[in-house]
Write an enzyme that holds these catalytic residues in place. Structure first.
Site, PDB file in Angstrom:
ATOM      1  N   GLY A  16       8.236  -0.443  -8.708  1.00 17.08           N
ATOM      2  CA  GLY A  16       8.408   0.507  -9.866  1.00 17.08           C
ATOM      3  C   GLY A  16       7.048   0.158 -10.882  1.00 17.08           C
TER       4      GLY A  16
ATOM      5  N   GLY B 219     -11.434  -0.781  -6.940  1.00 18.70           N
ATOM      6  CA  GLY B 219     -11.205  -1.591  -5.867  1.00 18.70           C
ATOM      7  C   GLY B 219     -11.928  -2.832  -5.741  1.00 18.70           C
TER       8      GLY B 219
ATOM      9  N   SER C  40       8.313   4.605 -13.449  1.00 15.11           N
ATOM     10  CA  SER C  40       9.472   4.374 -12.490  1.00 15.11           C
ATOM     11  C   SER C  40       9.970   2.916 -12.213  1.00 15.11           C
ATOM     12  CB  SER C  40       8.925   4.722 -11.188  1.00 15.11           C
ATOM     13  OG  SER C  40       7.742   4.060 -10.621  1.00 15.11           O
TER      14      SER C  40
ATOM     15  N   GLN D  57       0.353   8.285  -9.307  1.00 12.64           N
ATOM     16  CA  GLN D  57       0.868   8.655  -8.074  1.00 12.64           C
ATOM     17  C   GLN D  57       1.255  10.064  -8.210  1.00 12.64           C
ATOM     18  OE1 GLN D  57       1.763   5.752  -9.171  1.00 12.64           O
ATOM     19  NE2 GLN D  57       2.580   4.559  -7.468  1.00 12.64           N
ATOM     20  N   GLN D  58       1.462  10.580  -9.704  1.00  9.20           N
ATOM     21  CA  GLN D  58       1.960  12.067  -9.789  1.00  9.20           C
ATOM     22  C   GLN D  58       0.634  13.016  -9.980  1.00  9.20           C
ATOM     23  OE1 GLN D  58       4.745  13.234  -9.670  1.00  9.20           O
ATOM     24  NE2 GLN D  58       6.266  11.786 -10.627  1.00  9.20           N
TER      25      GLN D  58
ATOM     26  N   ASP E 265      -0.896  -2.088 -10.961  1.00 12.65           N
ATOM     27  CA  ASP E 265       0.033  -2.258 -12.199  1.00 12.65           C
ATOM     28  C   ASP E 265      -0.225  -3.653 -12.727  1.00 12.65           C
ATOM     29  OD1 ASP E 265       1.407   0.153 -11.340  1.00 12.65           O
ATOM     30  OD2 ASP E 265       2.733  -1.115 -10.052  1.00 12.65           O
TER      31      ASP E 265
ATOM     32  N   PHE F 101      10.773   2.778  -2.803  1.00  7.33           N
ATOM     33  CA  PHE F 101       9.538   3.137  -2.240  1.00  7.33           C
ATOM     34  C   PHE F 101       9.356   2.281  -1.026  1.00  7.33           C
ATOM     35  CE2 PHE F 101       4.979   1.268  -2.114  1.00  7.33           C
ATOM     36  CZ  PHE F 101       4.387   2.129  -1.978  1.00  7.33           C
TER      37      PHE F 101
ATOM     38  N   ASN G  76      -7.655   5.339 -10.469  1.00  4.01           N
ATOM     39  CA  ASN G  76      -8.858   4.602  -9.793  1.00  4.01           C
ATOM     40  C   ASN G  76      -9.675   5.781  -9.626  1.00  4.01           C
ATOM     41  OD1 ASN G  76      -7.818   6.530  -7.567  1.00  4.01           O
ATOM     42  ND2 ASN G  76      -6.363   4.994  -6.946  1.00  4.01           N
TER      43      ASN G  76
ATOM     44  N   THR H  32     -10.558   2.045 -12.041  1.00 11.11           N
ATOM     45  CA  THR H  32     -10.534   1.007 -11.116  1.00 11.11           C
ATOM     46  C   THR H  32     -11.332   1.214  -9.832  1.00 11.11           C
ATOM     47  OG1 THR H  32      -8.370   1.385 -10.192  1.00 11.11           O
ATOM     48  CG2 THR H  32      -8.454  -0.154 -12.123  1.00 11.11           C
TER      49      THR H  32
END
Length: 324
Positions: free
Chosen positions: A48, A225, A8, A172-173, A257, A102, A195, A223
């Site tokens: 994005g 955090g 995106s 996110q998808q 990202d 966003f 994550n 990941t």
């Protein structure tokens, strides 16, 4: 050889709420949820997943190729990215839709409420990778990040058909995709990024166990955090790398990202998964300490010193020789 980063392209509208969302939520009444929050500020930033990753790669001295769809309002954003080492010649420009938006509000605990308007992103399905490869050369890696689902599928299938090594990063998808879509996006990936929550979501929606996933990808990068990152691969001991020390967290948008950009840069340099995670964690720290996803800066000396302070002199020396 080249790095193609598909995903995106968006503008981020970031707001801060000086309280806790949880104080305004009544668990027994969530089916009637209707709340508003008075925010203190509004920051309009570039975003994005694909440009964020490309910007990070550019900061580390690489020249990534941005693959995605934007509106005619992309002109200033394009100039910014090109000034920071990103190849934008293959961005598809819609003649009818604005660049995606966003909108995100973050509270004092770093919890977030967010929404996303796809806009021109829906035209990513029109992009073919072959003409891009003919222009820039055979790709070392194609990272396929969150984007129009049909576009993600098209890019993934083309990578399989043409033998391009691809990295799956559905992020996110995953919340919206069904199991069949997710299985198609993951199968055969050189790396799978997620994550910790997303890794469980992948298992739940695909019906695959963690071992099943490792039968289908080269390695999974998870990941954690503030606890760092874990890399798992079939028949190998997991690699666990702690987060960078002494991080002053301000705003978390774009941290994942940046981590991906650092990890991919180190992978492109031929470094180990451990070193790649260390580079990713270091770059991610710069993002979480600023508002906005592409507002951070550093010198080579600063980056190497900060990485070395957390991961040792050997790590600093090995990474430092690759930084321009």
């Amino acid at each position: 050889m080249s790095l193609l980063i598909a995903g995106s392209i968006a503008t981020d509208h970031l707001m801060t709420f000086q309280g806790k969302f949880e104080d305004s939520l009544v668990v027994e009444q969530l089916d009637k949820l209707s709340v508003s929050f008075l925010v203190d500020d509004l920051e309009i930033r570039r975003g994005g997943v694909a440009p964020n990753i490309c910007f990070g790669l550019g900061q580390l001295g690489l020249g990534p190729v941005l693959v995605g769809a934007a509106g005619e309002d992309f002109t200033d954003y394009r100039s910014w990215l090109e000034r920071h080492g990103v190849d934008c010649h293959s961005v598809h420009i819609s003649d009818s839709k604005h660049t995606a938006r966003f909108v995100c509000t973050t509270d004092t605990t770093m919890a977030q409420f967010a929404s996303f308007y796809p806009g021109a992103m829906s035209e990513a399905r029109q992009i073919e990778l072959l003409p891009i490869v003919e222009r820039v050369g055979e790709p070392d890696y194609v990272l396929i990040g969150a984007d129009d689902p049909d576009g993600m599928l098209r890019h993934t299938e083309e990578c399989r058909q043409r033998g391009y090594r691809f990295i799956a990063d559905p992020s996110q998808q995953l919340a919206f995709g069904e199991g069949d879509l997710i299985r198609q996006l993951i199968e055969g990936a050189y790396l799978l990024f997620s994550n910790e929550y997303e890794s469980h979501l992948i298992e739940s929606k695909t019906g695959w166990s963690s071992d099943d996933i490792l039968e289908r990808v080269g390695a999974q990068v998870i990941t954690l955090g503030k606890d760092g990152v874990k890399i798992v691969a079939k028949d190998q001991e997991p690699v666990v790398v702690p987060a960078l020390k002494n991080v002053n967290a301000v705003e978390p948008t774009g941290v994942g990202d940046a981590f991906r950009a650092g990890f991919l840069a180190a992978t492109e340099w031929g470094l180990s998964h451990e070193r790649a995670a260390q580079v990713g964690c270091t770059l991610a720290a710069y993002v979480v300490e600023t508002v906005g996803t592409q507002e951070y800066t550093f010198t080579r000396e600063q980056f190497v010193a900060r990485l070395g302070a957390s991961y040792g002199d050997d790590a600093a020396a090995e990474v430092g020789k690759h930084l321009n």
